[in-house]
Write a protein that holds these residues in place. Sequence first.
Motif, PDB file in Angstrom:
ATOM      1  N   ARG A   2       0.850  -1.189   0.000  1.00 30.59           N
ATOM      2  CA  ARG A   2       0.000   0.000   0.000  1.00 30.59           C
ATOM      3  C   ARG A   2       0.884   1.236   0.000  1.00 30.59           C
ATOM      4  O   ARG A   2       2.009   1.204   0.521  1.00 30.59           O
ATOM      5  CB  ARG A   2      -0.903   0.033   1.232  1.00 30.59           C
ATOM      6  N   GLY A   3       0.374   2.325  -0.571  1.00 29.47           N
ATOM      7  CA  GLY A   3       1.144   3.559  -0.578  1.00 29.47           C
ATOM      8  C   GLY A   3       0.310   4.747  -1.003  1.00 29.47           C
ATOM      9  O   GLY A   3      -0.801   4.602  -1.527  1.00 29.47           O
ATOM     10  N   LEU A   4       0.846   5.929  -0.791  1.00 35.21           N
ATOM     11  CA  LEU A   4       0.221   7.191  -1.177  1.00 35.21           C
ATOM     12  C   LEU A   4       1.182   7.946  -2.091  1.00 35.21           C
ATOM     13  O   LEU A   4       2.378   8.062  -1.792  1.00 35.21           O
ATOM     14  CB  LEU A   4      -0.093   8.033   0.063  1.00 35.21           C
ATOM     15  N   VAL A   5       0.644   8.463  -3.197  1.00 35.10           N
ATOM     16  CA  VAL A   5       1.459   9.131  -4.212  1.00 35.10           C
ATOM     17  C   VAL A   5       0.744  10.410  -4.654  1.00 35.10           C
ATOM     18  O   VAL A   5      -0.483  10.388  -4.845  1.00 35.10           O
ATOM     19  CB  VAL A   5       1.675   8.211  -5.443  1.00 35.10           C
ATOM     20  N   PRO A   6       1.457  11.523  -4.854  1.00 34.34           N
ATOM     21  CA  PRO A   6       0.814  12.726  -5.398  1.00 34.34           C
ATOM     22  C   PRO A   6       0.257  12.450  -6.796  1.00 34.34           C
ATOM     23  O   PRO A   6       0.882  11.756  -7.597  1.00 34.34           O
ATOM     24  CB  PRO A   6       1.950  13.757  -5.448  1.00 34.34           C
ATOM     25  N   ARG A   7      -0.904  13.015  -7.079  1.00 38.16           N
ATOM     26  CA  ARG A   7      -1.531  12.790  -8.386  1.00 38.16           C
ATOM     27  C   ARG A   7      -0.695  13.375  -9.516  1.00 38.16           C
ATOM     28  O   ARG A   7      -0.542  12.762 -10.574  1.00 38.16           O
ATOM     29  CB  ARG A   7      -2.920  13.417  -8.391  1.00 38.16           C
ATOM     30  N   ASP A   8      -0.208  14.577  -9.336  1.00 37.96           N
ATOM     31  CA  ASP A   8       0.675  15.235 -10.303  1.00 37.96           C
ATOM     32  C   ASP A   8       0.088  15.272 -11.716  1.00 37.96           C
ATOM     33  O   ASP A   8       0.772  14.985 -12.711  1.00 37.96           O
ATOM     34  CB  ASP A   8       2.039  14.544 -10.328  1.00 37.96           C
ATOM     35  N   GLY A   9      -1.208  15.590 -11.820  1.00 38.29           N
ATOM     36  CA  GLY A   9      -1.846  15.770 -13.119  1.00 38.29           C
ATOM     37  C   GLY A   9      -2.274  14.507 -13.825  1.00 38.29           C
ATOM     38  O   GLY A   9      -2.837  14.573 -14.925  1.00 38.29           O
ATOM     39  N   LEU A  10      -2.035  13.349 -13.240  1.00 39.07           N
ATOM     40  CA  LEU A  10      -2.389  12.088 -13.895  1.00 39.07           C
ATOM     41  C   LEU A  10      -3.904  11.862 -13.865  1.00 39.07           C
ATOM     42  O   LEU A  10      -4.590  12.279 -12.925  1.00 39.07           O
ATOM     43  CB  LEU A  10      -1.699  10.913 -13.196  1.00 39.07           C
ATOM     44  N   SER A  11      -4.428  11.192 -14.880  1.00 37.47           N
ATOM     45  CA  SER A  11      -5.814  10.754 -14.878  1.00 37.47           C
ATOM     46  C   SER A  11      -5.904   9.484 -14.044  1.00 37.47           C
ATOM     47  O   SER A  11      -5.212   8.498 -14.339  1.00 37.47           O
ATOM     48  CB  SER A  11      -6.296  10.476 -16.309  1.00 37.47           C
ATOM     49  N   VAL A  12      -6.748   9.507 -13.015  1.00 37.40           N
ATOM     50  CA  VAL A  12      -6.792   8.386 -12.073  1.00 37.40           C
ATOM     51  C   VAL A  12      -8.235   7.921 -11.900  1.00 37.40           C
ATOM     52  O   VAL A  12      -8.932   8.334 -10.964  1.00 37.40           O
ATOM     53  CB  VAL A  12      -6.194   8.786 -10.707  1.00 37.40           C
ATOM     54  N   PRO A  13      -8.716   7.045 -12.784  1.00 38.08           N
ATOM     55  CA  PRO A  13     -10.053   6.468 -12.571  1.00 38.08           C
ATOM     56  C   PRO A  13     -10.014   5.512 -11.391  1.00 38.08           C
ATOM     57  O   PRO A  13      -9.022   4.809 -11.175  1.00 38.08           O
ATOM     58  CB  PRO A  13     -10.326   5.715 -13.874  1.00 38.08           C
ATOM     59  N   ARG A  14     -11.082   5.501 -10.608  1.00 45.56           N
ATOM     60  CA  ARG A  14     -11.137   4.601  -9.455  1.00 45.56           C
ATOM     61  C   ARG A  14     -11.326   3.187  -9.963  1.00 45.56           C
ATOM     62  O   ARG A  14     -12.373   2.822 -10.486  1.00 45.56           O
ATOM     63  CB  ARG A  14     -12.287   5.003  -8.534  1.00 45.56           C
ATOM     64  N   SER A  15     -10.297   2.371  -9.828  1.00 43.71           N
ATOM     65  CA  SER A  15     -10.373   1.035 -10.428  1.00 43.71           C
ATOM     66  C   SER A  15      -9.476   0.057  -9.703  1.00 43.71           C
ATOM     67  O   SER A  15      -8.550   0.434  -8.987  1.00 43.71           O
ATOM     68  CB  SER A  15      -9.973   1.094 -11.909  1.00 43.71           C
ATOM     69  N   GLU A  16      -9.782  -1.218  -9.937  1.00 43.51           N
ATOM     70  CA  GLU A  16      -8.936  -2.311  -9.503  1.00 43.51           C
ATOM     71  C   GLU A  16      -8.682  -3.177 -10.722  1.00 43.51           C
ATOM     72  O   GLU A  16      -9.619  -3.548 -11.432  1.00 43.51           O
ATOM     73  CB  GLU A  16      -9.624  -3.117  -8.402  1.00 43.51           C
ATOM     74  N   SER A  17      -7.425  -3.491 -10.986  1.00 42.14           N
ATOM     75  CA  SER A  17      -7.056  -4.267 -12.175  1.00 42.14           C
ATOM     76  C   SER A  17      -6.516  -5.624 -11.751  1.00 42.14           C
ATOM     77  O   SER A  17      -5.750  -5.717 -10.788  1.00 42.14           O
ATOM     78  CB  SER A  17      -6.003  -3.512 -12.994  1.00 42.14           C
TER      79      SER A  17
END
Length: 382
Positions: A177-192
């Motif tokens: 587990r971890g936390l990362v700054p978004r930094d402009g990325l497109s981040v759809p809520r998903s599990e792959s």
Amino acid sequence: MGKAVVIGGGVGGLTAGVALRRRGWEVTVLERASQIEPVGSGLAIAANALKALDVLELGDRIRGLATAEGRLGLRRADGRWMVHTSEAEADSKYGDSMVITLRATLMEVLIDALGPGRLLLNSAVSEVDAGKGLVRTEAGELEADLIVAADGIHSATRRALFPEHPGPVYSGVTAWRGLVPRDGLSVPRSESWGRGTVFGIHLLAGDVVYLYATDVVPAGVTHADEREELLRRFGGWHEPIPALLRAADPADIIRNDIYYNAEPLPAFHRGRVALVGDAAHAMTPNLGQGACQAIEDGVVLAHVAGRDLAEYSAARMERTAKIVRRSMTMCRMSKLRNPLAVRLRDFGLSAAARLSPDLMLRSMDEMLRWRPPVEPEGPAGR
């Protein structure tokens, strides 16, 4: 009401403490740690848990942490969606969707609601007398009309009350587990899902991305650089997974093996002691219900406290046992490694979603439709 001593200052223990206080109990929460550490991970608070938090008048504070609406669901390692829904569809069906927030944020809300002076840190419990209602610590002995054991997955209280129970077993997967700054990325809520592997991404308030991953490995295996290990395993997956991993600080990656209670306890109480959260029903995280069920526990326990604790066991055992089993079923599906089995799994999920567009929500229906108990009509309940 009487005196309640809560063992453990996690989500379940704090929720129980807040709920009991609201019903007039004198509450002391004992936490063995010297401080509540800001764990760098997120957790899901689904519609059922939000309704439970409403009883404590905390639901709207958590709803305020929700990020923008959008698609959420299950994808393949190449990014193709297999099953999905939306925040709007979930809200329409259940009157709430799901809030993903920092565990530390939820803890802050609960500690604030508990009030000053009621959470005692650096207070390890050495013994519990369920019959007499005694909790022994290095600082002395506390008497209680109700003892709430919320001391986690490896609960010493559970072992003392139910020594014949085998305890939690390894699920076969480890988690990062971890936390990362978004930094402009497109981040759809998903599990792959891949071959025995899972990677989840969720945007949190403050443009922070919560990421988690699992893989099938022997228990206890560790690596010198867990971020590099994640890049080795997931660096070829769909974006933004590789970009998020490259941006992650290795020091912020948390790793732990996943254990769960394969065998249900015979009861969630004994004498004056009630078990809540992982101490009662540890589960894999595949349904995002671990914290949710702990929150439900605390609210239901407070509702019946002062009466026969068998009512608490009766209200919680069957429901939580079903969720533990269903969560492990999902874990087994995600653990599939055989290429043919993985293709059949992915095809089956995609085909089922095409035939039934609301598949994702229907599969969660029984969990999400839960509502907290209410007082009966009449003078006592008004």
